[in-house]
Design an enzyme around this catalytic site. Structure first.
Site: not given
Ligand SMILES: NC(=O)c1ccc[n+]([C@@H]2O[C@H](COP(=O)([O-])OP(=O)(O)OC[C@H]3O[C@@H](n4cnc5c(N)ncnc54)[C@H](O)[C@@H]3O)[C@@H](O)[C@H]2O)c1
Length: 288
Positions: A121, A142, A154, A193
């Site tokens: 993000s 993104h 994005e 963001n």
């Molecule tokens: N939540 C949102 O609204 C949103 C929107 C757009 C982008 N993002 C981005 O997406 C990414 C993930 O966010 P999220 O909300 O899904 O988080 P989340 O916490 O729901 O999921 C992250 C996952 O990554 C896994 N993980 C961590 N290290 C790992 C590894 N080494 N190998 C494999 N899996 C691994 C964790 O076990 C977890 O299941 C972040 O970079 C976040 O900034 C989030």
């Protein structure tokens, strides 16, 4: 250049599972890689639920649902991704974790032309790209939450991303995934963001100061500005840990106080009150 048919998502949290569903529904052979067994099981259930909901709402026919399911493979080891043409990493918003995953994928991928995309993000894509030996093939892709529903993607090129790689992935996002693409320079927060997060932080500060209750802050924006969701409910949906991590990246980049995470947000993250995904944030949730 071969058409992109073999893809993967690493990290099957709320974003990774949504992106995997988008890929499978677009007819792509998709591997979902998640190292945590409980999270992997939860991802499979989340995708199943979401596909069933799409069928119930008439957005997907039952055959399409079965096809999408059949195109999804689940793995707990990055080694399973060697033959992929495109991998999107969607692991936690932590630069050390992301660079570790990208560097390992760079070693594993058989094809030098395979593309590594990050769903970060707010972490600079240039810094993530140089953790690999293929910085020209690393870019930001993104998605928005929930990925199967939100039309926007994005596309972010770093200072090293090749123009042909950028064009190829933009065309893939628009034509194969059917997403609306906007381009952003590699600046923390990209377009959405950088605009949205200061607003969410302002709502947290308002609640922290006792200016109004979380319910009234959300109701204000819902009923007064016709937003589909109030800012605190949206922060809960994104995940308060993710909102805090984005705020930290924005603050580090621009050094503007409006991007600094308020103490209440940090305390809630430390307390494990991460929003919808843990059942409680500014509001309580039944379905995690
Ligand atoms: N939540 C949102 O609204 C949103 C929107 C757009 C982008 N993002 C981005 O997406 C990414 C993930 O966010 P999220 O909300 O899904 O988080 P989340 O916490 O729901 O999921 C992250 C996952 O990554 C896994 N993980 C961590 N290290 C790992 C590894 N080494 N190998 C494999 N899996 C691994 C964790 O076990 C977890 O299941 C972040 O970079 C976040 O900034 C989030």
């Amino acid at each position: 250049m071969n058409e992109i048919r073999r893809v993967a998502v690493v990290g099957a949290g709320q974003m990774g599972s949504g992106i995997a569903e988008v890929f499978a529904r677009a007819g792509l052979d998709t591997v979902v890689c998640e190292r945590d067994a409980t999270a992997l099981r939860a991802a499979r259930e989340r995708i199943d639920r979401s596909l069933r909901r799409a069928v119930d709402r008439g957005r997907l026919d039952p055959a399409g649902c079965e096809d999408a399911r059949a195109r999804l493979l689940f793995a707990d080891d990055l080694e399973a991704l060697a033959d992929r043409q495109l991998i999107v990493e969607a692991v936690v918003e932590d630069e050390t974790v992301k660079t570790g995953v990208l560097a390992r994928l760079d070693e594993i991928l058989a094809d030098d032309g395979a593309v590594l995309a990050t769903n970060t993000s707010a972490i600079p894509v240039t810094r993530l790209g140089i953790a690999t030996t293929r910085a020209s093939h690393v870019l930001g892709l993104h998605f928005f939450n929930p990925a199967p529903v939100m039309p926007l993607v994005e596309v972010v090129s770093s200072l090293h991303t090749g123009p042909d790689v950028l064009r190829r992935i933009e065309a893939f996002a628009a034509d194969t995934l059917g997403k609306h693409v906007v381009r952003s320079r590699d600046r923390a927060g990209f377009v959405v963001n950088a605009l949205l997060v200061p607003y969410l932080l302002a709502a947290v500060r308002m609640a922290e100061a006792g200016h109004a209750s979380p319910e009234d802050i959300d109701a204000g924006m819902l009923h007064g500005c016709a937003h589909p969701m109030g800012p605190l409910r949206l922060a809960d949906l994104i995940g308060l840990d993710t909102v805090e991590a984005i705020a930290n990246s924005l603050y580090e980049e621009y050094k503007e106080p409006l991007y600094a995470p308020p103490p209440l947000l940090s305390r809630m993250v430390e307390a494990g009150l991460l929003g919808r995904k843990t059942g409680r944030g500014f509001h309580p949730y039944r379905e995690v």
